[in-house]
Write a protein that holds these residues in place. Structure first.
Motif, PDB file in Angstrom:
ATOM      1  N   LYS A   1      -3.485  -4.271  -3.974  1.00 14.21           N
ATOM      2  CA  LYS A   1      -3.096  -3.016  -3.387  1.00 14.21           C
ATOM      3  C   LYS A   1      -1.445  -3.326  -3.116  1.00 14.21           C
ATOM      4  CE  LYS A   1      -7.068  -2.607  -0.549  1.00 14.21           C
ATOM      5  NZ  LYS A   1      -8.112  -3.801  -1.007  1.00 14.21           N
ATOM      6  N   ARG A   2      -0.860  -3.440  -4.256  1.00 15.59           N
ATOM      7  CA  ARG A   2       0.568  -3.277  -4.034  1.00 15.59           C
ATOM      8  C   ARG A   2       1.085  -2.099  -4.958  1.00 15.59           C
ATOM      9  NH1 ARG A   2      -0.193  -7.228  -1.530  1.00 15.59           N
ATOM     10  NH2 ARG A   2       0.413  -9.342  -1.868  1.00 15.59           N
ATOM     11  N   PRO A   3       2.309  -1.841  -4.501  1.00 19.52           N
ATOM     12  CA  PRO A   3       2.913  -0.541  -5.109  1.00 19.52           C
ATOM     13  C   PRO A   3       3.241  -0.743  -6.622  1.00 19.52           C
ATOM     14  CG  PRO A   3       4.221  -1.466  -3.711  1.00 19.52           C
ATOM     15  CD  PRO A   3       3.244  -2.266  -3.605  1.00 19.52           C
ATOM     16  N   ILE A   4       2.706   0.075  -7.325  1.00 19.90           N
ATOM     17  CA  ILE A   4       2.706  -0.097  -8.812  1.00 19.90           C
ATOM     18  C   ILE A   4       4.135   0.028  -9.430  1.00 19.90           C
ATOM     19  CG2 ILE A   4       1.623   0.521 -11.119  1.00 19.90           C
ATOM     20  CD1 ILE A   4      -0.806   1.059  -9.258  1.00 19.90           C
ATOM     21  N   SER A   5       4.923   0.958  -9.329  1.00 15.78           N
ATOM     22  CA  SER A   5       6.025   1.299  -9.973  1.00 15.78           C
ATOM     23  C   SER A   5       6.994   0.311  -9.523  1.00 15.78           C
ATOM     24  CB  SER A   5       6.421   2.806  -9.910  1.00 15.78           C
ATOM     25  OG  SER A   5       6.952   2.829  -8.181  1.00 15.78           O
ATOM     26  N   PHE A   6       7.025  -0.171  -8.172  1.00 19.02           N
ATOM     27  CA  PHE A   6       7.977  -1.050  -7.708  1.00 19.02           C
ATOM     28  C   PHE A   6       7.806  -2.496  -8.509  1.00 19.02           C
ATOM     29  CE2 PHE A   6      10.767  -2.983  -4.631  1.00 19.02           C
ATOM     30  CZ  PHE A   6      10.184  -4.250  -4.550  1.00 19.02           C
TER      31      PHE A   6
ATOM     32  N   ALA B   1       0.823  -1.265   0.185  1.00 15.64           N
ATOM     33  CA  ALA B   1       0.025  -0.123   0.131  1.00 15.64           C
ATOM     34  C   ALA B   1       0.754   1.279  -0.109  1.00 15.64           C
ATOM     35  CB  ALA B   1      -0.988   0.003   1.058  1.00 15.64           C
ATOM     36  N   THR B   2       2.282   1.041  -0.332  1.00 17.59           N
ATOM     37  CA  THR B   2       2.913   2.307  -0.489  1.00 17.59           C
ATOM     38  C   THR B   2       3.591   2.277  -1.631  1.00 17.59           C
ATOM     39  OG1 THR B   2       4.958   1.710   0.385  1.00 17.59           O
ATOM     40  CG2 THR B   2       3.348   2.744   2.065  1.00 17.59           C
ATOM     41  N   ASP B   3       3.867   3.445  -2.352  1.00 21.30           N
ATOM     42  CA  ASP B   3       4.463   3.276  -3.723  1.00 21.30           C
ATOM     43  C   ASP B   3       6.279   3.520  -3.554  1.00 21.30           C
ATOM     44  OD1 ASP B   3       4.176   2.850  -6.369  1.00 21.30           O
ATOM     45  OD2 ASP B   3       3.567   4.743  -6.842  1.00 21.30           O
TER      46      ASP B   3
ATOM     47  N   PRO C   1       9.751   2.609  -1.714  1.00 24.78           N
ATOM     48  CA  PRO C   1      10.429   1.532  -0.750  1.00 24.78           C
ATOM     49  C   PRO C   1      10.577   2.157   0.547  1.00 24.78           C
ATOM     50  CG  PRO C   1      12.084   1.829  -2.856  1.00 24.78           C
ATOM     51  CD  PRO C   1      10.550   2.914  -2.970  1.00 24.78           C
TER      52      PRO C   1
ATOM     53  N   PRO D   1      14.443  -3.101  -1.259  1.00 23.74           N
ATOM     54  CA  PRO D   1      13.467  -3.975  -0.743  1.00 23.74           C
ATOM     55  C   PRO D   1      13.484  -5.181  -1.563  1.00 23.74           C
ATOM     56  CG  PRO D   1      12.240  -1.606  -0.989  1.00 23.74           C
ATOM     57  CD  PRO D   1      13.821  -1.553  -1.460  1.00 23.74           C
TER      58      PRO D   1
END
Lengths: 196, 759, 349
Positions: free
Chosen positions: C66-71, A184-186, A188, B375
């Protein structure tokens, strides 16, 4: 007509052959007793506390083999429930709160000033981990105590405490790595003085 | 720059699977010679700087010690001694954070140097090669030397090879494969002769067929120095290609001898002994000059230390002081201090932890140096980790099993053969912290095994207890049956005996003397019956009581008779009457008790029942105390209930009920005890045990004194607790005192009565 | 000063997952150039269109999860899937075929299993197999005729209209592939006759041979950079080559070796598809077995099955077997005499 007879005979023949095979196997490879009870018992933590409702771990193992729920053991906690679920190929439910909560490993400690030497706790301990005799000091053998809690009630002067042990850096080991703060965060995670 | 002729090894060097080539970064710290910092303001010496048991302290707080004086001796075979690195005062012995990844504390001695740096007496030995083996072993043991390459195994143990294991190869580890670390490099450049002399000393004990020094080819100056130093000896210098982790013990052995140390075994099992060069140099100093291990060469490196280089630090030097001496400028954020190298070193949680025998490097990376890993992404099963693993494991399988907590499978895939070198994490393209997973899982497996052991023990004890209880029950039943039969028989014989003994009581010239033998008969019977209260011999007791009563009546008659006719017998008879009165009451009481205990179900063994009844009759004070406590607890609970929140009400109500029950049973117990004591006092059955009571009083008194002393010296947060304890003990002292006085009074009374009776 | 607490090791090697994926894409470029020269703009267009669809699908799924997209987009794994599909699908395949293939691959074969690293089946091959089975006509009639046989490759405008509007191309622009042709013709002709067909060209198969050689060179580049292990591609080629050598000695009965090796998706599959690390084996011996199995199955399905190019099915079948192969091909650990092959048995310590 003969086709039907042939078919019936063929099926009968097959049935008899397989039946004989199964019967032979049932007798030749018969297993004495119910080894599943031993296997279940080996997974239980052996605190013999009675919180599951049975007077000891082996009766509960027998109960599980007979179909009881596997989530009644608080000292075993979630690890035991998962191990039992793996063994028995069933789902792993949550620990049944009715039977208690999972707590950290504790041992009983007798406050020796207040002990009157009545031996009530000695009789209550399911694994004889309390040393002493009448009118003599009672003490809990720390290395044997499983933290089952059964000695606290009978003590007439309430001199037994349940203490969490701290075994120091010899018993320490690394925590598993956290999977990274990427839910839920974009971005790291920004780490500042926090152990990962 | 290097002359490949000199560098090339004359001996064939093999290879091990895997390995990586990280950036060496050695030139940051190997350009300058070893320096010696000043003596720090304090030294913190952990007792355990080695594998095995910590040392036993042999000095006291406040003691002045000299440099090199032993502070703790080795405790057992696998242990090492500890010495004072400089002269000074032992300020304290207590917990202090130590250099351990957990950041926990351990017992440490704190030494405040006095600045004089005075040596204690040292055992110098010039002709060290002629020493006997056990002499050398003793010197090494007393010098407290343990492995200085990083593991910390007590060296003396390695110098005692088992008789059946012949040592073929003696390997010296000068590889120093980890990046950044250059302490062995500088040691070899400057003190190669010490190292060679130490090798010769050890070789004289082990008597190996060959001595090999393994060194990587990125240290050309050190190789040169070594070749010069070994000239004339038969020690071989073997140059290895630079690869991490060539310096791992098993990997080095494979490189030099192509032999693999079997899993679970140690090199000594295949005839090889491996030591670090720094350890060997320390052995030389110990044997030749008698110097114990009090300092070691540590590399201070990383971009945040601006005067990088190698230092000879005293053991116990606090690291924050040490690096501040060499221009350490901490980063503003994401600061790390690593003890060890970048591959296997651990981060320090506290910067004031001391330098210990295994501290080979302190690394303070700069902002862009050793960046923190991004990460972790998902494992793509690329297999680069398996290619890099020097132990030929399958790291990704171990990773999957660690994540899913499948401990058995992880162990089956040889997790415990992992040497935690970090090569797999280094190459992982997804930046997965593999080594942390393995360390965690290893800990979990060990804990799991310990738990299993404990639960097996608990199960055994439980089953033994069940057996014991069953056996006791059987024995009790058997005894009961036997007693019942014996009682029936005894009854019959008593009846017969009773009739026959009725006859002689008739004739009497001397009524007193007449009664006495009989009374002894009765008392004997009573003696027979009283210990066996629980065998429910009610009939026999009743019989005894009746007999005693009848005798008493007869004596009364005799007394009246004597009063009238025989005045000089009166006193005797009075006394006899009293005695018999006492006996009658005793018999009555015994019978009462027997009927009481028969009513209660017997839960415990023979001896304890008797003792319990004895306890109940005597320990009134304890019961009253318990009653008081229960009552106060009940009051507390009731007040809590009144003030409770709705969700707690139910719980508290239950607790209140429980405690009410407790109070009732406690008061009941007290009342019973009181009544029984009253009867005791009336009949004067037991003469109070004066010495015991006096002892109890003295004990209570001394405890009270101690507590008051503690209270006077206590810290404010303990005052309340101690005051309560003092009050409690004051009460105890008073009770004990009263008991003593009462006992004394009682005894005085009985003495006077007996005296009066005797006259 | 507060100090960070981290586990060792503290330094990191240079390789990263997104880096590896980018190299894989980069080394497909020679093959793409060859394809464009011989077959026109179709492949480039398909790659771009599939990449767009793939990234869009992945974004939507990541939002749902619900995951960070750019990662997750930055690890380039969706782009690799799209590129492989774009290279493997026929150049004139309609836009909805590529759409279905790519979206199914990303959504079902990758994210529903947990995302990159968790999928048991190669996503590109799952998408390919789906459209091959579902739209057989679209998949078999849209292969391009090699450029030397035409006056010039179809223009960009023609290609786009063929793909998007379904306007059929002039006859001759599409045709059978060499493998297809040989397989269909050889039962009732001699090999010399069949080989006279211009699609075989002077060497083995016009156009296709160069495409395969280009992919081979790209694959060798990947090997040299150690992005992929050599075991899998070598084993695939052996698995395909050995049976076709042994059994294809009679060119009048079966397709000869070199046509097998240099036609269809052989080199693309051997170096870029079968080497997908997530879905293949992890042990070295396991990779050899896996690769050989892929090659062998490809041969069997090509010769005896109903599809001319069977790479997708072969890969998927071996993906099924990969975990099992892993269990039985564990290597020996340092310090042990023998490897512990097979699962852990009860009673074993």
């Amino acid at each position: 007509m003969s086709v039907i007879v042939t078919a019936i005979l063929a099926l009968l023949g097959l049935a008899m052959a397989f039946g004989a095979l199964l019967g032979f196997a049932a007798i030749r490879y018969k297993v004495e007793g119910n080894p599943i009870i031993d296997e279940i018992d080996s997974l239980l933590p052996q605190t013999q506390c009675g919180q599951c409702g049975h007077p000891g771990c082996r009766p509960y193992a027998e109960g599980i083999a007979a179909g009881e729920d596997i989530n009644k053991c608080p000292p075993g906690g979630e690890a035991t429930i998962h191990a039992l679920a793996d063994l028995l190929d069933v789902d792993a439910p949550e620990l049944d709160a009715e039977h208690g909560e999972e707590k950290a490993k504790q041992v009983a400690v007798i406050r020796e000033d207040e002990c009157i030497g009545c031996t009530k706790c000695i009789q209550a301990c399911p694994i004889d981990a309390i040393m002493g005799s009448a009118k003599h000091m009672h003490t809990v053998i720390e290395s044997e105590c499983t933290g089952c809690d059964l000695c606290v009630e009978p003590c007439p002067v309430d001199c037994i405490d349940m203490v969490t042990l701290d075994k120091g850096h010899a018993a320490w080991h690394w925590d598993p790595p956290k999977p990274g703060h990427i839910i839920a965060t974009d971005k790291p995670s920004r780490i500042e003085g926090v152990s990962i | 720059m290097t002359s490949s002729n000199i560098i090339a090894s004359t001996r064939e060097v093999y290879d091990f699977h895997g390995g990586i080539h990280p950036e060496e970064m050695k030139s940051l710290s190997n350009q300058t010679p070893i320096t010696k910092p000043a003596i720090p303001p304090k030294l913190v010496l952990p007792l355990q700087q080695h594998i095995g048991k910590p040392g036993k302290i042999i000095v006291e707080i406040g003691q002045k010690v000299l440099k090199g004086q032993m502070l703790a001796e080795a405790d057992g075979f696998i242990s090492a001694a500890l010495h004072a690195p400089t002269s000074g005062l032992i300020e304290s012995i207590g917990d202090h954070p130590i250099a351990h990844p957990s950041g926990q504390s351990d017992t440490c001695l704190t030494l405040i140097p006095d600045g004089e740096d005075r040596w204690c007496e040292l055992e110098v030995c010039e002709d060290y090669l002629a020493l006997a083996v056990n002499e050398i072993q003793r010197k090494v043991t007393e010098a407290g030397i343990s492995g200085m390459g990083g593991a910390g195994f007590p060296t003396a143990v390695k110098l005692h090879p088992p008789k059946q294991a012949k040592v073929n190869t003696y390997i010296l580890n000068a590889a120093e494969c980890e990046p950044y670390i250059t302490s062995d490099d500088r040691l070899l450049r400057e003190r190669a002769n010490d190292v060679i002399a130490g090798i010769q000393i050890v070789a004289s004990i082990l008597k190996p067929k060959e001595c090999l020094i393994g060194i990587e080819d990125n240290k050309p100056e050190a190789i040169l120095a070594l070749r010069e130093a070994v000239f004339g000896t038969d020690i071989e210098v073997c140059v290895l290609p630079t690869k991490y982790p060539s310096g791992g013990e098993k990997q080095l052995i494979k490189l030099l001898t192509d032999k693999e140390v079997p899993s679970g075994k140690i090199p000594a099992d295949i005839g090889i002994v491996c030591q670090n060069v720094a350890t060997v140099a320390a052995i030389y100093r110990a044997v030749r000059y008698g110097e114990p291990l009090i300092s070691r060469i540590t590399t201070l490196t990383g971009m945040n230390i601006h005067q990088r280089g190698n230092v000879e630090a005293l053991l116990g030097t606090p690291i924050d002081w040490l690096i501040s001496q060499y221009d350490y400028r901490p980063a503003t954020k994401n600061q790390r201090l690593i003890m060890g190298g970048p591959m296997m070193g651990f981060t320090l949680m506290h910067s004031d932890v001391p330098v210990v025998k295994t501290t080979n490097c302190i690394l303070a990376p700069g902002k862009k140096e050793l960046p923190i890993a991004p990460p972790a992404q998902a494992c793509i099963r690329c297999g680069l980790c398996a290619d890099a693993c020097p132990a030929e494991l399958l790291p990704q399988q171990l990773y999957w099993f660690s994540r899913s907590q499948e401990l058995e499978k992880a162990e089956h895939h040889n997790l415990f053969d992992c040497i935690e070198c970090g090569a797999c994490s280094f190459v992982c393209p997804s930046s997965i912290p593999l080594v942390q997973y393995y360390r965690h899982t290893k800990g979990e497996i060990r804990q799991h095994k310990a738990d299993l052991l404990k639960s097996d023990q608990a199960r055994e004890r439980f089953e033994a207890r069940q057996l014991r209880l069953d056996r006791e029950k059987e024995e009790k039943d058997a005894k009961r049956k036997a007693r019942a039969e014996a009682a029936a028989k005894a009854q019959a014989t008593k009846k017969a005996a009773g009739e026959s003994s009725a006859a002689p009581s008739g004739d009497s010239n001397d009524p007193v003397r007449m009664f006495e033998p009989k009374s002894s008969e009765v008392s004997q019977q009573e003696a027979n019956t009283t210990p066996e209260i629980e065998t429910v011999d009610l009939e026999a007791l009743k019989l005894a009581w009746d007999k005693a009563q009848s005798k008493l009546d007869k004596m009364y008659d005799a007394l009246e008779d004597a009063k009238a006719n025989n005045p000089d017998n009166v006193a005797k008879l009075t006394r006899a009457v009293e005695k018999n009165q006492m006996r009658v009451n005793q018999a009555k009481l015994a019978w009462n008790k027997a009927s009481e205990t028969k009513a209660q179900p017997l839960k415990v063994e023979t001896e304890t029942t008797e003792q319990i009844t004895k306890i109940e009759s005597v320990d009134i004070e304890a019961l009253e105390l318990a009653l008081g406590k229960a009552e106060s607890k009940l009051m507390k609970l009731q007040s809590a209930l009144d003030n409770a929140k709705p969700e707690q009400v139910e719980k508290l109500t239950r607790a209140v009920e429980k405690n009410k029950g407790r109070v009732e049973s406690a008061s009941l117990a007290v009342n019973q005890a009181r009544t029984s004591t009253k009867t005791n006092n009336e009949t004067e059955i037991e003469l109070p045990d004066l010495p015991a009571l006096e002892l109890a009083f003295e004990k209570a008194d001394s405890k009270l004194a101690k507590l008051q002393n503690a209270l006077d010296n206590a810290q404010p947060d303990q005052v309340e607790k101690l005051t309560r304890a003092v009050d409690k003990n004051k009460v105890r002292v008073e009770t004990a005192e009263n008991a003593v006085l009462a006992a004394r009074a009682m005894l005085a009374k009985t003495v006077t009565s007996t005296e009066a009776g005797d006259s | 000063m507060s100090l960070l607490t981290l586990s060792s090791p503290h330094s990191k090697g240079p390789q990263s997952t997104s880096n590896m994926m980018r190299w894989v894409i980069a080394f497909t470029i020679p093959g793409l150039i060859a394809q464009t020269i011989f077959f026109g703009w179709g492949n480039i267009h398909n790659i771009l269109w599939c990449s767009l669809v793939a990234l869009a699908c992945e974004t939507v799924i990541l939002m749902l999860r619900k995951r960070p997209i750019s990662f997750y987009l930055n690890d380039y794994s969706a782009v690799v899937t799209a590129v492989l599909l774009g290279l493997a699908l026929p150049p004139f395949a309609p836009w909805w075929v590529s759409l279905v293939a790519t979206s199914f691959a990303i959504v079902f074969a990758k994210h529903l299993y947990g995302g990159m690293g968790y999928n048991p089946f190669n996503p590109a091959m799952v998408g390919y197999a789906l459209v091959l089975v579902s739209f057989p006509v679209a998949m078999t009639t849209n292969w391009a005729t090699p450029a030397p046989l035409l006056d010039g490759v179809p223009s960009l405008a023609q290609t786009l209209s063929a793909i998007w509007s379904g306007t059929p191309l002039p006859d001759g622009f599409t045709g059978a592939t060499p493998l297809d042709f040989y397989k269909n013709e050889i039962p009732h002709s001699l090999s010399e006759t069949v080989r006279e067909n211009p699609i075989f060209g002077d060497m083995f198969s016009l156009g296709w041979e160069w495409v395969n050689i280009a992919f081979l060179s790209g694959g060798i580049g990947l090997l040299l950079l150690k992005i992929i292990p050599w075991h899998t591609p070598v084993a695939v080629l052996l698995g395909l080559g050995i049976p076709s050598l042994l059994l294809g000695h009679d060119a009048d009965q079966t397709t000869p070796l070199m046509i097998h090796m240099l036609s269809g998706a052989t080199m693309l599959g051997a170096f870029f598809i079968a080497t997908d690390p997530v879905t293949s084996c992890t042990t070295k011996l396991g990779r050899l077995v896996f690769g050989f199995g892929v090659g062998l199955l490809t041969y069997i399905i090509r010769v005896h099955g109903g599809y001319p190019d069977a790479f997708a099915f072969a890969v998927l079948l071996m993906n099924f077997a990969a975990p099992f192969i892993d269990v039985y091909t564990q290597p020996r650990t340092f310090g042990y005499d023998k490897a512990k092959r097979g699962p852990k048995t009860r009673g074993e310590s």
